[in-house]
Scaffold this motif. Structure first.
Motif, PDB file in Angstrom:
ATOM      1  N   ASN A 160       0.879  -1.164   0.000  1.00  0.00           N
ATOM      2  CA  ASN A 160       0.000   0.000   0.000  1.00  0.00           C
ATOM      3  C   ASN A 160       0.914   1.209   0.000  1.00  0.00           C
ATOM      4  N   ILE A 161       0.616   2.198  -0.820  1.00  0.00           N
ATOM      5  CA  ILE A 161       1.505   3.357  -0.933  1.00  0.00           C
ATOM      6  C   ILE A 161       1.652   4.101   0.386  1.00  0.00           C
ATOM      7  N   ASN A 162       0.681   3.936   1.284  1.00  0.00           N
ATOM      8  CA  ASN A 162       0.737   4.589   2.597  1.00  0.00           C
ATOM      9  C   ASN A 162       1.309   3.690   3.686  1.00  0.00           C
ATOM     10  N   HIS A 163       1.880   2.563   3.274  1.00  0.00           N
ATOM     11  CA  HIS A 163       2.467   1.610   4.217  1.00  0.00           C
ATOM     12  C   HIS A 163       3.980   1.620   3.997  1.00  0.00           C
ATOM     13  N   TYR A 164       4.712   2.287   4.868  1.00  0.00           N
ATOM     14  CA  TYR A 164       6.135   2.501   4.607  1.00  0.00           C
ATOM     15  C   TYR A 164       6.933   2.580   5.905  1.00  0.00           C
ATOM     16  N   THR A 165       8.245   2.510   5.758  1.00  0.00           N
ATOM     17  CA  THR A 165       9.147   2.579   6.903  1.00  0.00           C
ATOM     18  C   THR A 165      10.523   2.984   6.408  1.00  0.00           C
ATOM     19  N   THR A 166      11.536   2.877   7.269  1.00  0.00           N
ATOM     20  CA  THR A 166      12.936   3.080   6.896  1.00  0.00           C
ATOM     21  C   THR A 166      13.763   1.964   7.513  1.00  0.00           C
ATOM     22  N   ALA A 167      14.957   1.768   6.999  1.00  0.00           N
ATOM     23  CA  ALA A 167      15.854   0.771   7.585  1.00  0.00           C
ATOM     24  C   ALA A 167      16.165   1.120   9.039  1.00  0.00           C
ATOM     25  N   TYR A 168      16.369   2.406   9.298  1.00  0.00           N
ATOM     26  CA  TYR A 168      16.667   2.853  10.659  1.00  0.00           C
ATOM     27  C   TYR A 168      15.512   2.547  11.607  1.00  0.00           C
ATOM     28  N   ASP A 169      14.283   2.859  11.179  1.00  0.00           N
ATOM     29  CA  ASP A 169      13.121   2.584  12.027  1.00  0.00           C
ATOM     30  C   ASP A 169      12.963   1.090  12.273  1.00  0.00           C
ATOM     31  N   MET A 170      13.160   0.269  11.246  1.00  0.00           N
ATOM     32  CA  MET A 170      12.996  -1.168  11.424  1.00  0.00           C
ATOM     33  C   MET A 170      14.062  -1.747  12.351  1.00  0.00           C
ATOM     34  N   ALA A 171      15.252  -1.185  12.328  1.00  0.00           N
ATOM     35  CA  ALA A 171      16.283  -1.638  13.261  1.00  0.00           C
ATOM     36  C   ALA A 171      15.865  -1.346  14.703  1.00  0.00           C
ATOM     37  N   LYS A 172      15.298  -0.172  14.938  1.00  0.00           N
ATOM     38  CA  LYS A 172      14.835   0.168  16.289  1.00  0.00           C
ATOM     39  C   LYS A 172      13.666  -0.716  16.710  1.00  0.00           C
ATOM     40  N   ILE A 173      12.757  -0.969  15.783  1.00  0.00           N
ATOM     41  CA  ILE A 173      11.606  -1.827  16.084  1.00  0.00           C
ATOM     42  C   ILE A 173      12.084  -3.247  16.411  1.00  0.00           C
ATOM     43  N   ALA A 174      13.037  -3.761  15.631  1.00  0.00           N
ATOM     44  CA  ALA A 174      13.568  -5.100  15.880  1.00  0.00           C
ATOM     45  C   ALA A 174      14.298  -5.167  17.219  1.00  0.00           C
ATOM     46  N   LYS A 175      15.060  -4.145  17.526  1.00  0.00           N
ATOM     47  CA  LYS A 175      15.765  -4.084  18.818  1.00  0.00           C
ATOM     48  C   LYS A 175      14.760  -4.168  19.969  1.00  0.00           C
ATOM     49  N   TYR A 176      13.676  -3.418  19.846  1.00  0.00           N
ATOM     50  CA  TYR A 176      12.639  -3.436  20.883  1.00  0.00           C
ATOM     51  C   TYR A 176      12.019  -4.828  20.979  1.00  0.00           C
ATOM     52  N   ALA A 177      11.638  -5.407  19.851  1.00  0.00           N
ATOM     53  CA  ALA A 177      10.941  -6.695  19.855  1.00  0.00           C
ATOM     54  C   ALA A 177      11.817  -7.811  20.409  1.00  0.00           C
ATOM     55  N   MET A 178      13.094  -7.820  20.056  1.00  0.00           N
ATOM     56  CA  MET A 178      13.973  -8.912  20.462  1.00  0.00           C
ATOM     57  C   MET A 178      14.335  -8.860  21.941  1.00  0.00           C
ATOM     58  N   LYS A 179      13.993  -7.794  22.631  1.00  0.00           N
ATOM     59  CA  LYS A 179      14.162  -7.760  24.089  1.00  0.00           C
ATOM     60  C   LYS A 179      13.107  -8.604  24.786  1.00  0.00           C
ATOM     61  N   ASN A 180      12.018  -8.878  24.081  1.00  0.00           N
ATOM     62  CA  ASN A 180      10.946  -9.697  24.642  1.00  0.00           C
ATOM     63  C   ASN A 180      11.296 -11.177  24.422  1.00  0.00           C
ATOM     64  N   GLN A 181      11.406 -11.936  25.485  1.00  0.00           N
ATOM     65  CA  GLN A 181      11.883 -13.312  25.375  1.00  0.00           C
ATOM     66  C   GLN A 181      10.922 -14.217  24.608  1.00  0.00           C
ATOM     67  N   ILE A 182       9.616 -13.958  24.704  1.00  0.00           N
ATOM     68  CA  ILE A 182       8.649 -14.769  23.964  1.00  0.00           C
ATOM     69  C   ILE A 182       8.794 -14.497  22.471  1.00  0.00           C
ATOM     70  N   PHE A 183       8.889 -13.220  22.115  1.00  0.00           N
ATOM     71  CA  PHE A 183       9.082 -12.882  20.703  1.00  0.00           C
ATOM     72  C   PHE A 183      10.383 -13.490  20.198  1.00  0.00           C
ATOM     73  N   LYS A 184      11.453 -13.356  20.977  1.00  0.00           N
ATOM     74  CA  LYS A 184      12.756 -13.876  20.551  1.00  0.00           C
ATOM     75  C   LYS A 184      12.700 -15.388  20.346  1.00  0.00           C
ATOM     76  N   GLU A 185      11.998 -16.072  21.238  1.00  0.00           N
ATOM     77  CA  GLU A 185      11.853 -17.524  21.113  1.00  0.00           C
ATOM     78  C   GLU A 185      11.149 -17.895  19.804  1.00  0.00           C
ATOM     79  N   ILE A 186      10.078 -17.170  19.486  1.00  0.00           N
ATOM     80  CA  ILE A 186       9.343 -17.462  18.251  1.00  0.00           C
ATOM     81  C   ILE A 186      10.185 -17.106  17.023  1.00  0.00           C
TER      82      ILE A 186
END
Length: 365
Positions: A160-186
């Motif tokens: 979708n043309i209104n669905h976008y991000t940046t590499a920098y933002d995705m790195a921050k989002i991944a850093k946040y998510a991987m701190k959660n042990q359940i998410f990291k396990e999955i």
């Protein structure tokens, strides 16, 4: 005199901060249009190529859907699959309308096998409908993660043309998510036996980095025609954890090759170090302590010196660069840090380290 001081500051600043790598000066010769490598513990950017450029994410969007579901949902709760979820296009785990599936299993099917049907079922379960969940996604990444250049309109990443991000933002989002042990396990699951009403199989993680690079711990690949191949992946070696993001590669193989180049560069040149909570430092007859464990990124083989400013800040230096500035807690002579203070004190923001150091330098003359 002021003129000479300003000239000195300008000259030192240029030597301390080399120009950032951009698409025209990409020393790793990456195929991907944009990319970034960060230290997963500290957030330090180790390498970037046009990392703030607006891009289309494809299925790495599901990282956000997954961490929201884990934080806001009951993983054991049964989710009823709707017709809307059943009929979504793209990759699926072949859910059937009316099928009831535990929320955790849907997250597994979405992250491991990139199931778009699972993503829609999760969104409808958490927020009622896809539109409301998308609003939740945008609020989450701004207010919980702290990114500013992303916008999402669905939970799966279909274009979708209104669905976008940046590499920098995705790195921050991944850093946040991987701190959660359940998410990291999955996200670190290579294979999973899947038994659903419409499909029985062994799911094999779409992120082929698990079989390409030692120490990979996650997390998600993606593709749609308008975004090219996208990949957010993480790896850990000897206590150093890295996150690499590559967006708009021409082929899946090139996205993996770029991630390998980034990881090799990171592990060969940097490492994460720790200063333990309770470490003490002295300056001008006063004693200070560190209220929490503190991780910082250092160049490999660099000698780190520690200096305490008159204001009670710890400067970590790898000559001639100041790596970090950390606020310390003063200790009264013969006393230890109160327990309540040590558990509530938050670490200072690490930005503007160098300019704080310059201020200390000139005000101390």
């Amino acid at each position: 005199m002021k003129k000479y001081i300003l000239l000195i500051i300008a000259a030192i600043t240029v030597s301390f901060f080399p120009q950032q790598i951009n698409a025209e000066e990409d020393s790793l010769s990456l195929d991907s249009e944009t990319a970034i490598l960060i230290d997963a513990k500290t957030g330090k950017v180790l390498y970037e190529k046009d990392s703030r450029k607006i891009m289309y994410p494809a299925s790495i969007t599901k990282i956000i859907t997954g961490i929201i579901a884990i934080e806001k949902g009951n993983l054991n709760e049964m989710v009823t699959v709707s017709s809307n979820a059943r009929n979504v296009s793209g990759t699926t785990v072949y859910l059937l309308e009316g099928e009831q599936v535990p929320l955790k299993k849907l997250i597994q099917g979405m992250i491991i096998n990139s199931g778009n049907d699972a993503a829609v079922a999760i969104a409808e379960h958490i927020a009622g409908d896809v539109e409301s969940f998308s609003a939740m996604m945008n609020d989450f990444v701004v207010n919980k993660v702290g990114v500013t250049k992303s916008h999402f309109v669905n939970p799966h990443g279909l274009f979708n043309i209104n669905h976008y991000t940046t590499a920098y933002d995705m790195a921050k989002i991944a850093k946040y998510a991987m701190k959660n042990q359940i998410f990291k396990e999955i996200a670190s699951t290579k294979t999973l036996e899947w038994k659903g009403k419409g499909w029985e199989t062994t799911l094999i993680n779409h992120n082929k980095m698990f079989w390409r690079y030692e120490g990979v711990t996650g997390i998600k690949s993606g593709w749609v025609g308008q975004s090219g191949y996208t990949l957010v992946t993480s790896a850990e070696r000897k206590g150093t954890s890295l996150i690499a993001v590559v967006l708009n590669s021409q082929t899946a193989e090139r996205s993996y090759s770029d991630a390998v180049k980034l990881f090799n560069y990171g592990f060969e040149n940097f490492e994460t170090s720790l200063i333990a909570k309770g470490s003490t430092f002295q300056s001008a007859g006063r004693q200070y302590t560190l209220p929490k464990d503190y991780h910082f990124t250092k160049p490999k083989h660099a000698t780190i010196t520690k200096e305490v400013t008159r204001s009670g800040a710890l400067l970590l230096k790898a000559y001639p660069e100041t790596l970090d500035k950390i606020k310390l807690i003063p200790l009264a002579q013969g006393r230890t840090l109160p327990k309540s203070l040590s558990t509530t004190y938050s670490q200072s923001v690490q930005t503007d380290t160098y300019f704080h150091w310059l201020a200390d330098l000139f005000t101390s003359q």
